[in-house]
Design a protein around this motif. Structure first.
Motif, PDB file in Angstrom:
ATOM      1  N   ARG A 105     -19.279 -11.583  -4.042  1.00 32.30           N
ATOM      2  CA  ARG A 105     -19.909 -12.887  -3.752  1.00 32.30           C
ATOM      3  C   ARG A 105     -20.107 -13.699  -5.023  1.00 32.30           C
ATOM      4  O   ARG A 105     -21.085 -14.432  -5.168  1.00 32.30           O
ATOM      5  CB  ARG A 105     -21.253 -12.672  -3.046  1.00 32.30           C
ATOM      6  N   ASP A 141     -20.071 -19.536 -12.205  1.00 30.24           N
ATOM      7  CA  ASP A 141     -20.225 -20.721 -13.045  1.00 30.24           C
ATOM      8  C   ASP A 141     -21.418 -20.610 -13.980  1.00 30.24           C
ATOM      9  O   ASP A 141     -21.434 -21.232 -15.053  1.00 30.24           O
ATOM     10  CB  ASP A 141     -20.348 -21.971 -12.180  1.00 30.24           C
ATOM     11  N   MET A 192     -25.814 -23.438  -9.501  1.00 27.77           N
ATOM     12  CA  MET A 192     -24.374 -23.304  -9.282  1.00 27.77           C
ATOM     13  C   MET A 192     -24.085 -21.846  -8.958  1.00 27.77           C
ATOM     14  O   MET A 192     -25.014 -21.041  -8.811  1.00 27.77           O
ATOM     15  CB  MET A 192     -23.600 -23.776 -10.513  1.00 27.77           C
ATOM     16  N   SER A 193     -22.831 -21.483  -8.849  1.00 21.91           N
ATOM     17  CA  SER A 193     -22.466 -20.127  -8.450  1.00 21.91           C
ATOM     18  C   SER A 193     -22.756 -19.111  -9.554  1.00 21.91           C
ATOM     19  O   SER A 193     -22.991 -19.471 -10.717  1.00 21.91           O
ATOM     20  CB  SER A 193     -20.983 -20.069  -8.092  1.00 21.91           C
ATOM     21  N   ARG A 237     -18.760 -16.276  -6.052  1.00 24.93           N
ATOM     22  CA  ARG A 237     -18.715 -17.737  -5.894  1.00 24.93           C
ATOM     23  C   ARG A 237     -19.891 -18.272  -5.078  1.00 24.93           C
ATOM     24  O   ARG A 237     -19.932 -19.458  -4.756  1.00 24.93           O
ATOM     25  CB  ARG A 237     -17.403 -18.149  -5.225  1.00 24.93           C
ATOM     26  N   THR A 238     -20.846 -17.415  -4.747  1.00 22.59           N
ATOM     27  CA  THR A 238     -22.019 -17.859  -3.999  1.00 22.59           C
ATOM     28  C   THR A 238     -23.112 -18.314  -4.968  1.00 22.59           C
ATOM     29  O   THR A 238     -23.101 -17.972  -6.145  1.00 22.59           O
ATOM     30  CB  THR A 238     -22.563 -16.724  -3.114  1.00 22.59           C
ATOM     31  N   PRO A 239     -24.088 -19.102  -4.485  1.00 26.36           N
ATOM     32  CA  PRO A 239     -25.134 -19.619  -5.376  1.00 26.36           C
ATOM     33  C   PRO A 239     -25.934 -18.504  -6.049  1.00 26.36           C
ATOM     34  O   PRO A 239     -26.315 -17.511  -5.413  1.00 26.36           O
ATOM     35  CB  PRO A 239     -26.026 -20.437  -4.430  1.00 26.36           C
TER      36      PRO A 239
END
Length: 273
Positions: free
Chosen positions: A162, A125, A121-122, A164-166
């Motif tokens: 970034r 998260d 996940m991000s 919210r990026t993986p």
């Protein structure tokens, strides 16, 4: 990034958010034995681990170091062929007594594995995962918590654009710091590290070691390491294990400069590894 209150939190001092724990915490182990099927892995372990310090567990491969670490947060519960006898007291409570809440015990023990294992996940998260499980749902507080712990492990400035990026797009060293932030976000009392820097390059290893040195003001840190140089650099207390037994333990300077047991002297001299 609109959901993160940057005006309030981007300049906040991390040390203000992370005040030292005021209540004393400690681990005392009495006659701990661990059996896996018909093998006696840990044998009559008696040990007191000093609080607010870095304790390094050293010894040759297969001596029981990782088994010992897993016993501290009851990870062996998931393996039916493992039998455990004896006591481990955390804050005066035996974590193997029948009435103990295992979830609460594991919450106290933040675990950092040999290889980083970010969740699929991000970045955001990953850090928010534990607090959400434990009931934190308010968006603003959750955002503040994520920023707080990313700052604390030195990642915030590197990932703020970034978030919210993986998480899997981060470097290995960044992933390990993210995993540390994820563990700290549930506010444990102890940090357990199983060869936590063995997969990292020297620069990333140095960053993690510096983090541990800062974190010991708040946490008791128990690290399994194969690297004697690392134990010398960062440990306050060293425990030497061999064939499932504690051979010797003590303050780092005393342990390395004046070992009491011949087996310890042989190990430190490189006679075996």
């Amino acid at each position: 990034m609109k959901d993160i209150d940057m005006e309030t939190w981007q300049d906040k001092k991390v040390k203000d958010a992370l005040q030292p724990v005021t209540s004393a915490v400690s681990i005392r182990i009495k006659q701990l034995n661990v059996y896996i099927r018909d093998q006696h892995i840990l044998k009559d372990i008696d040990l007191i681990l000093p609080e607010k310090s870095i304790i390094c567990i050293i010894g040759p491969s297969g001596c029981g170091k990782s088994t010992f670490l897993k016993a501290l947060n009851r990870m062996h519960d998931e393996t039916p062929e493992v039998k455990i006898t004896g006591n481990i007291f955390v804050d005066g409570e035996d974590i193997y007594s029948n009435h103990v809440n295992v979830i609460d015990i594991r919450k106290k023990m933040g675990l950092l594995s040999q290889r980083p294992c970010p969740l699929p996940m991000s970045i955001f998260d990953n850090v928010a995962y534990g607090p959400r499980i434990h009931g934190l749902t308010r968006r603003k507080v959750l955002n503040q918590t994520v920023i707080q712990y990313l700052q604390y492990v030195g990642l915030w400035e590197e990932v703020r654009g970034r978030i919210r990026t993986p998480a899997t797009r981060l470097s290995i060293g960044q992933q390990q710091r993210l995993c540390l932030a994820r563990g700290l976000a549930v506010e444990p009392e102890f940090i357990l590290g199983d060869e936590a820097t063995s997969a990292l390059d020297p620069i990333s290893t140095k960053k993690i070691e510096e983090l541990f040195l800062n974190l010991k003001e708040k946490y008791t840190i128990i690290l399994v390491t194969h690297t004697l140089r690392q134990a010398k650099r960062i440990a306050d207390h060293v425990v030497f294990m061999y064939m499932g037994k504690i051979i010797e333990s003590g303050p780092t300077d005393e342990f390395f400069n004046n070992p009491r047991k011949q087996l310890t002297k042989d190990y430190l001299s490189g006679s075996f590894s």
